[in-house]
Design a protein around this motif. Structure first.
Motif, PDB file in Angstrom:
ATOM      1  N   ASN A 319       0.820  -1.198   0.000  1.00  0.00           N
ATOM      2  CA  ASN A 319       0.000   0.000   0.000  1.00  0.00           C
ATOM      3  C   ASN A 319       0.862   1.259   0.000  1.00  0.00           C
ATOM      4  OD1 ASN A 319      -1.759  -2.116   1.811  1.00  0.00           O
ATOM      5  ND2 ASN A 319      -3.051  -0.851   0.507  1.00  0.00           N
ATOM      6  N   THR A 320       0.331   2.311  -0.592  1.00  0.00           N
ATOM      7  CA  THR A 320       0.956   3.619  -0.468  1.00  0.00           C
ATOM      8  C   THR A 320       0.356   4.324   0.741  1.00  0.00           C
ATOM      9  OG1 THR A 320       1.121   3.709  -2.865  1.00  0.00           O
ATOM     10  CG2 THR A 320       1.535   5.744  -1.672  1.00  0.00           C
ATOM     11  N   ARG A 321       1.220   4.927   1.563  1.00  0.00           N
ATOM     12  CA  ARG A 321       0.780   5.570   2.795  1.00  0.00           C
ATOM     13  C   ARG A 321       1.373   6.965   2.884  1.00  0.00           C
ATOM     14  NH1 ARG A 321       2.047   0.055   6.254  1.00  0.00           N
ATOM     15  NH2 ARG A 321      -0.056  -0.841   6.156  1.00  0.00           N
ATOM     16  N   PHE A 322       0.605   7.863   3.483  1.00  0.00           N
ATOM     17  CA  PHE A 322       1.006   9.259   3.563  1.00  0.00           C
ATOM     18  C   PHE A 322       0.822   9.772   4.992  1.00  0.00           C
ATOM     19  CE2 PHE A 322      -0.647   8.315  -0.610  1.00  0.00           C
ATOM     20  CZ  PHE A 322       0.281   8.876  -1.470  1.00  0.00           C
ATOM     21  N   ALA A 323       1.828  10.457   5.508  1.00  0.00           N
ATOM     22  CA  ALA A 323       1.701  11.209   6.754  1.00  0.00           C
ATOM     23  C   ALA A 323       1.555  12.681   6.392  1.00  0.00           C
ATOM     24  CB  ALA A 323       2.923  10.999   7.646  1.00  0.00           C
TER      25      ALA A 323
END
Length: 388
Positions: A319-323
């Motif tokens: 998965n691509t994850r963003f903070a």
């Protein structure tokens, strides 16, 4: 007429006022001075073994030589790291825990309340949700309110005044013990009548329900102002994910039914403040994309940033994850009676249509308000907080 000096320093402090004298008394809490008492630091002595001999790294040096720089936090236990009589204000917090940071729960209680005004996994409170898993991912973050520095140093500069009492705890909801190094700098001082209390609340949608929205905050009662959002966003589909609008419902904004009796957009109604898209709210644009590299571009700034992008590796990292973070330091959102905040999960699908995404979204909402603090929704357990 001379200007009255600020009783404590905070995010709004003008550097031109830094030279002004004040009657505030500086104090600091850490493992070497757990009460913050005047002349109370460096009093620990090395522990003794069964033969009465000093142990530990300071066994040859003794009193005053870094005997107790950290505290243990056993699995399933809660420790108290602040118990301070007011009036005063927390000015900065530095922490670095070992172990899985999402299993370290930070809570702050103001003026003797049983209900915490701050409740969040430690990494999420410092806008670093994906540092907190078993797969360690570090990302530098530099902003006015929060800094995360190598190798895993959490720093907070939110101003936190209190009138009667401050209590701060850390709970270990995981299966393994960890150690906590910390320094909480505060001052004892008068607190102005119009100073509100700092709040922070964690929530997670795993995933966002079909046809629904992610709620960042609800049930807030009293006067105050919303000052920040930190989010961890896992995208569960291909393509662009950040078309969703953030909405602020305040001071009686209702949930009117449409003529056919159905409720609007996620049963939320009509807000006073409505954003235009997720990347717009976090002060980016056009997909957060670096047009030269055709990649997401990490960035950090004083008021907003996307410090962390976790990219798929083609095998197990799928998965691509963003903070993301957005601090309303220069543009706090004021409310007089109540506040609710939501954000949509929207992407694109064929023929120019929006796709309602079922993404995994976690968030921490930051705000100031008058007491009492409303009861928060139950925090997820260790399994419910896990990042997999």
């Amino acid at each position: 007429m001379s200007e009255t000096p600020l009783p404590f320093n905070g995010l709004g402090l003008n550097l031109g006022k830094l030279s002004r004298l004040s009657n505030a008394e500086s104090r600091s809490l850490c493992a070497e001075n757990p009460t913050g008492a005047k002349s109370g630091g460096a009093r620990a002595v090395p522990e003794l073994d069964e033969n009465g001999n000093p142990t530990g790294a300071s066994r040859e040096l003794g009193l005053g030589w870094k005997v107790r720089p950290a505290v243990p936090v056993p699995a399933g236990q809660t420790i108290e790291i602040a118990n301070v009589e007011g009036p005063g204000a927390i000015q900065s917090i530095w922490m670095t825990p070992t172990g899985i940071n999402r299993h370290a729960i930070l809570r702050i209680y103001w003026d003797g309340q049983d209900q915490p005004s701050v409740e969040s996994p430690m990494c999420d409170f410092f806008a670093s949700p994906f540092i907190g898993g078993s797969n360690y991912h570090f990302a530098q973050l530099t902003s006015l309110a929060v800094c995360v520095n190598p190798g895993n140093a959490y720093n907070c500069f939110w101003e936190m005044p209190f009138r009667k009492h401050c209590r701060m705890t850390v709970e270990n909801i995981g299966l393994d013990d960890f150690r906590l190094y910390y320094q909480i700098n505060y001052c004892l001082t008068e607190v102005p009548d119009d100073a509100a209390y700092f709040h922070a609340q964690f929530r997670r949608s795993q995933p966002v329900e079909r046809g629904g929205v992610h709620t960042l905050l609800d049930g807030v009662k009293g006067q105050g102002h919303y000052v920040g959002t930190a989010m961890g966003w896992q995208v569960n589909h291909n393509g662009w994910w950040g078309e969703g609008e953030i909405k602020f419902y305040m001071d009686g904004d209702t949930d009117p039914a449409l003529s056919d009796g159905k409720s609007v957009a996620g049963s939320t109604g009509f807000p006073t403040i409505c954003g235009t898209g997720t990347e717009d709210y976090f002060l980016g644009s056009y997909n957060f994309e670096n047009k030269a590299t055709r990649q997401y571009q990490e960035f950090t700034g004083p008021y907003a940033g996307m410090p962390h992008v976790v990219r798929p590796d083609g095998v197990y990292q799928s998965n691509t994850r963003f903070a993301l973070y957005r601090w309303h330091i220069m543009d706090p959102i004021r409310f007089k009676q109540d506040l609710k905040v939501t954000i949509q999960a929207l992407g694109w699908k064929r023929h120019g249509r929006f796709h309602q995404s079922m993404d995994d979204i976690s968030s921490v909402a930051f705000w100031y308000q008058t007491l009492p603090t409303a009861v928060f929704p139950p925090l997820p357990d260790a399994a419910g907080l896990e990042i997999v």
